[in-house]
Design a protein around this motif. Structure first.
Motif, short mmCIF file in Angstrom:
data_model
loop_
_atom_site.label_atom_id
_atom_site.label_comp_id
_atom_site.label_asym_id
_atom_site.label_seq_id
_atom_site.Cartn_x
_atom_site.Cartn_y
_atom_site.Cartn_z
N SER A 452 0.84 -1.40 0.02
CA SER A 452 0.05 -0.01 0.01
C SER A 452 0.87 1.33 -0.05
CB SER A 452 -0.62 0.08 1.22
OG SER A 452 -1.53 1.18 1.45
N PRO A 453 0.43 2.32 -0.71
CA PRO A 453 1.28 3.50 -0.71
C PRO A 453 1.05 4.47 0.63
CG PRO A 453 -0.63 3.67 -2.27
CD PRO A 453 -0.74 2.35 -1.35
N PHE A 454 0.06 3.91 1.82
CA PHE A 454 -0.44 4.88 2.74
C PHE A 454 0.81 4.50 3.72
CE2 PHE A 454 -4.91 4.09 1.81
CZ PHE A 454 -4.88 5.30 0.85
N ASN A 455 1.01 5.50 4.61
CA ASN A 455 2.15 5.62 5.64
C ASN A 455 1.62 4.83 7.06
OD1 ASN A 455 4.07 6.18 7.36
ND2 ASN A 455 3.94 8.42 7.28
N TYR A 456 1.44 3.49 7.18
CA TYR A 456 1.11 2.93 8.32
C TYR A 456 2.15 2.98 9.27
CZ TYR A 456 -2.44 0.22 5.49
OH TYR A 456 -3.33 -0.11 4.76
N ARG A 457 3.61 3.16 9.09
CA ARG A 457 4.36 3.40 9.80
C ARG A 457 4.18 4.40 10.98
NH1 ARG A 457 9.87 1.52 9.72
NH2 ARG A 457 9.72 1.18 7.74
N ASP A 458 3.59 5.61 10.45
CA ASP A 458 3.30 6.59 11.43
C ASP A 458 1.92 6.94 11.77
OD1 ASP A 458 6.15 7.38 11.20
OD2 ASP A 458 5.44 8.81 9.64
N ASN A 459 1.08 6.14 10.94
CA ASN A 459 -0.30 6.42 11.38
C ASN A 459 -1.08 5.35 12.04
OD1 ASN A 459 -0.25 8.76 10.05
ND2 ASN A 459 -1.11 8.21 8.04
N VAL A 460 -0.48 4.29 12.34
CA VAL A 460 -1.14 2.93 12.77
C VAL A 460 -0.34 2.41 13.87
CG1 VAL A 460 -1.93 0.42 12.62
CG2 VAL A 460 -2.29 2.34 10.56
N LEU A 461 -1.09 2.21 15.19
CA LEU A 461 -0.52 1.48 16.21
C LEU A 461 -1.16 -0.01 16.25
CD1 LEU A 461 1.20 0.97 18.87
CD2 LEU A 461 -0.87 2.14 19.93
N LEU A 462 -0.33 -1.08 16.29
CA LEU A 462 -0.85 -2.48 16.42
C LEU A 462 -0.60 -2.74 17.61
CD1 LEU A 462 -2.03 -4.84 15.15
CD2 LEU A 462 0.13 -5.69 14.71
N TYR A 463 -1.80 -2.89 18.47
CA TYR A 463 -1.91 -3.13 19.98
C TYR A 463 -1.82 -4.55 20.35
CZ TYR A 463 -3.58 -3.91 24.73
OH TYR A 463 -3.68 -4.34 26.03
N LEU A 464 -1.10 -5.45 20.87
CA LEU A 464 -0.94 -6.95 20.72
C LEU A 464 -1.32 -7.18 22.21
CD1 LEU A 464 1.68 -7.86 18.41
CD2 LEU A 464 -0.68 -7.76 17.78
N ALA A 465 -2.46 -7.46 22.84
CA ALA A 465 -2.87 -7.60 24.15
C ALA A 465 -2.28 -8.90 24.88
CB ALA A 465 -4.39 -7.84 24.22
N ASP A 466 -1.55 -8.65 25.97
CA ASP A 466 -1.17 -9.48 26.70
C ASP A 466 -1.91 -9.89 27.94
OD1 ASP A 466 -0.55 -7.09 28.31
OD2 ASP A 466 1.74 -7.32 28.35
N ASN A 467 -1.28 -10.96 28.76
CA ASN A 467 -2.07 -11.36 29.95
C ASN A 467 -3.31 -11.81 29.82
OD1 ASN A 467 0.24 -10.83 31.34
ND2 ASN A 467 -0.42 -8.68 31.57
N ILE A 468 -3.64 -12.34 28.49
CA ILE A 468 -5.01 -12.98 28.04
C ILE A 468 -4.98 -14.49 27.92
CG2 ILE A 468 -6.83 -13.00 26.46
CD1 ILE A 468 -6.67 -9.88 26.33
N ALA A 469 -5.81 -15.30 28.36
CA ALA A 469 -5.54 -16.69 28.29
C ALA A 469 -5.86 -17.12 26.73
CB ALA A 469 -6.56 -17.29 28.99
N GLU A 656 0.11 2.84 25.70
CA GLU A 656 0.55 3.57 24.49
C GLU A 656 -0.82 3.75 23.65
OE1 GLU A 656 3.90 2.47 22.07
OE2 GLU A 656 4.79 1.58 23.65
N VAL A 657 -1.74 2.93 23.84
CA VAL A 657 -2.79 3.32 23.01
C VAL A 657 -3.56 4.48 23.46
CG1 VAL A 657 -5.11 2.50 22.50
CG2 VAL A 657 -3.44 0.86 22.72
N LYS A 658 -3.50 4.74 24.93
CA LYS A 658 -4.15 6.18 25.42
C LYS A 658 -3.15 7.35 25.08
CE LYS A 658 -5.58 3.86 29.83
NZ LYS A 658 -4.99 3.85 31.32
N VAL A 659 -2.02 7.18 24.84
CA VAL A 659 -1.07 8.29 24.51
C VAL A 659 -1.37 8.25 22.94
CG1 VAL A 659 1.26 8.93 23.87
CG2 VAL A 659 0.72 7.74 26.10
N PHE A 660 -1.48 7.39 22.08
CA PHE A 660 -2.18 7.60 20.56
C PHE A 660 -3.03 8.40 20.59
CE2 PHE A 660 -3.82 6.32 16.54
CZ PHE A 660 -2.57 6.13 15.87
N PHE A 661 -4.11 8.14 21.11
CA PHE A 661 -5.25 8.83 21.00
C PHE A 661 -5.37 10.36 21.54
CE2 PHE A 661 -7.32 4.55 20.19
CZ PHE A 661 -7.78 4.68 19.05
N ARG A 662 -4.52 10.48 22.67
CA ARG A 662 -4.31 11.66 23.23
C ARG A 662 -3.62 12.78 22.11
NH1 ARG A 662 -3.04 9.79 28.59
NH2 ARG A 662 -0.86 10.03 28.12
#
Length: 663
Positions: A452-469, A656-662
């Motif tokens: 894709s020509p879109f700038n995912y590096r700067d515009n997307v955060l991939l949150y991979l949840a931890d501590n889930i069964a 980091e999700v909170k910071v991203f949206f702030r």
């Protein structure tokens, strides 16, 4: 073959798409993209060499222009017709209402294009005024619908159901739409004003035909009788081809379909049906009524046995020689056919004869389908029963579909039509096209993988949840923890969120949880209303959270700030006990393969990419994709899911999700 030499063809396409070209001068917002130019050039070569081509092109490449420009030139200059097939109405509308009109004007090329619909989408003027249909209306609501349709039909230019302006009863529309079995063709008094045949005439004059996959495979299944002949085909949204082809090459019969057919001949409760309008001695018609009653009794016995064997709750059960239901309806349906045939001697008109023959044919067809499924006749098919609880009773559907469509598609499509372009944002798995080629029966073809020509590096955060069964090892614990994490993420976003599920059961649990704890968001749940209404509501209200299953993983386009978070609850593995999945996995295992790695993982990767792709639809979009399934990090195959995504920032810290949206 292209009449002009190859360099001229490729160069002309290149000049149209480049900076300063025709499109650039006509469209201020247009930005030439290297990926789009490369795709167009590869398609030019495929056209010239009469080759098939697979193109995975990420969001923002501009796939439609990349294939439309070469094929418009090819079709117009070589007296050819090209079919463009999509899976969604949204893309069909984009092509017919935006892209093709724009290109016709901009390229200054005089060509016709047409949106092709199944004949059942058109109102039939003859059936609308038909004396036979008038005897079928059973309620005031149906009479009101038919009056509104009649008023609309007198004014409409299209005759298409989508332009009706209101939602009519399916039963009413079924009695007034164009039906191939009940069509007089050129001998009909309404032929000159027939909406369907006028549309067919436009299709035959068009260079570009836009269809959906369902209509394309319906046409393939009947040997090309639905669409005009064509010379090349483009499958956009090509990742859905196997599923649609499988359904259209399969067969289905249900208790409601049988009941509807018997009642349309004669309903003893309402005393309505076509039998009242047929000519013939009373004794002949009395025999028909008797045979219909016998068929109703036999149908009741058949589905009562199905209820005893499979239950009356929502369920899908695979059929096998050990649990098959006895076909008690076969001889009764034959009896109905034999009772109707003598009435042919007394028909007073061609129309009456046509209608009678159509109903005889429908009874024979139901008998053949029922025999095929309950006899488990084709070993290359998988058979099952679907049970659906409804307010007015349980619906039982028997189904049978081919386990594989690759051979059929290879022989009936790819060996006969060249070139074929298959494109989508998600066609590859593990960095190659081996999986999709094996599923579709494609052997020799060009392959192109474009990012894709879109700038995912700067515009997307991939949150991979931890501590889930792990959902496979501790499903109850996973559900509890995942619902808590969903609540936490929704509190952060305050809306603008898609939550994608792999099961409707978990979706309902999440909905109830959020309903009780998130009072400030507008909750929208799949199934509450039509999909397009849910999406429109979501776009209008920035506090919306939409919960959906498989239909919302793909084909839904919500650009801009209305959607800034996509939550993927589980990796989208197909359910192992789904009859089709189970049969395909058995086949792979019988050939010493690994069903999980060879079928389930590649299929899940393609769906996962579709889910991820809901977030970024334009170059200015930003947001978070949250994956709650821990297996993406803990299992060896998890890396395969991450490797197919565009390069973007990863984090397991919800702060980091909170910071991203702030920010």
């Amino acid at each position: 073959m292209i009449k002009n030499n190859m360099d001229s063809f490729k160069n002309r396409v290149s000049r149209i798409l480049e900076s300063g070209g025709l499109i650039s001068r006509a469209l201020n917002s247009y930005e030439p993209r290297p990926q789009q130019a490369r795709m167009a050039q590869e398609i030019c070569e495929a056209i010239e060499n009469q080759e098939h081509i697979l193109v995975e092109a990420g969001t923002g490449v501009g796939k439609s222009l990349a294939y439309l420009v070469p094929f418009i030139l090819y079709a117009v200059e070589n007296d050819k017709r090209v079919v463009v097939s999509t899976n969604t109405k949204t893309l069909q509308q984009q092509l017919c209402q935006k892209d093709l009109p724009f290109l016709k004007k901009t390229l200054k090329i005089d060509f016709d294009y047409a949106l092709c619909l199944g004949s059942e989408n058109y109102v039939c003027p003859r059936r609308l005024d038909d004396d036979f249909a008038a005897d079928l209306w059973e309620s005031q609501e149906q009479l009101r619908d038919i009056k509104r349709i009649s008023s609309w039909a007198a004014l409409t230019k299209s005759g298409i159901r989508a332009d009706l302006g209101f939602v009519s009863s399916p039963d009413v529309w079924r009695q007034v739409c164009r039906d191939g079995d009940l069509c007089l063709g050129r001998e009909c008094l309404h032929f000159d004003g027939c909406f369907y045949y006028n549309a067919r005439k436009r299709e035959k004059e068009a260079r570009i035909l836009v269809v959906n996959h369902a209509l394309f495979f319906a046409n393939l299944s009947v040997g090309g009788a639905v669409l005009p002949d064509f010379d090349a085909v483009v499958f956009d949204e090509g990742h859905t081809m196997e599923e649609v082809a499988t359904n259209f090459m399969g067969r289905e019969i249900s208790n409601t379909r049988i009941q509807r057919l018997l009642d349309s001949i004669y309903n003893p409760k309402t005393r309505k049906g076509i039998l009242n309008k047929l000519n013939g001695p009373r004794i002949k018609r009395d025999i028909v009524r008797k045979r219909l009653e016998e068929a109703r009794d036999a149908s009741g016995r058949l589905f009562e046995e199905a209820g005893r064997k499979f239950g009356v709750r929502n369920e899908v059960k695979r059929l096998n020689p050990g649990n098959i239901v006895f076909n008690s309806l076969d001889q009764s349906l034959l009896g109905v056919c034999e009772a109707l045939k003598p009435l042919l001697e007394n028909c007073r008109s061609q129309e009456e004869e046509m209608i009678l023959k159509a109903y005889i044919g429908r009874c024979e067809s139901l008998r053949e389908i029922l025999s095929f499924i309950l006899g488990l006749e084709d070993k290359e098919y998988v058979y099952w029963i679907e049970i659906l609880e409804r307010k007015n009773g349980v619906k039982y559907s028997f189904r049978g579909v081919p386990i594989h469509v690759a051979k059929d598609l290879g022989e009936r499509l790819f060996d006969k039509i060249r070139p074929a372009v298959i494109t989508s944002a998600t066609l590859s798995a593990n960095g190659n096209f081996m999986f999709i080629k094996s599923r579709l029966g494609l052997k020799d073809c060009r392959e192109l993988l474009l990012d894709s020509p879109f700038n995912y590096r700067d515009n997307v955060l991939l949150y991979l949840a931890d501590n889930i069964a792990d959902p496979a090892q501790a499903p109850d614990e996973f559900k509890k923890q995942a619902l808590a994490r969903i609540k936490e993420l929704v509190d952060i976003t305050g809306g603008r969120t898609f939550i994608l599920f792999t099961s409707y059961k978990m979706l309902k649990s999440a909905y109830e949880e959020l309903k009780s704890k998130c009072k400030t968001v507008n909750l929208l749940k799949q199934g509450d209303t039509a999909q397009y209404e849910l999406v429109n509501s979501f776009k209008r209200d920035m506090n919306s959270v939409l919960l959906g299953t498989n239909t919302f993983w793909q084909g839904v386009d919500v650009p801009g700030k209305a959607l800034e978070c996509v939550i993927i609850t589980k990796l989208p593995f197909s359910v192992p006990d789904d009859p089709v999945t189970e049969a395909r996995m058995e086949f792979i295992q019988s050939h010493n393969g690994n069903p999980f790695l060879e079928y389930q993982v590649p299929q899940a990767i393609m769906m996962f990419k579709q889910g991820f792709g809901r977030l970024i639809r334009t170059k200015s979009d930003r947001g978070v994709v949250a994956v709650l399934d821990p297996r993406i990090k803990t299992k060896h195959y998890g890396r395969s899911f991450l490797d197919v995504l565009p390069v973007c920032r990863h984090s397991s810290d919800i702060n980091e999700v909170k910071v991203f949206f702030r920010n």
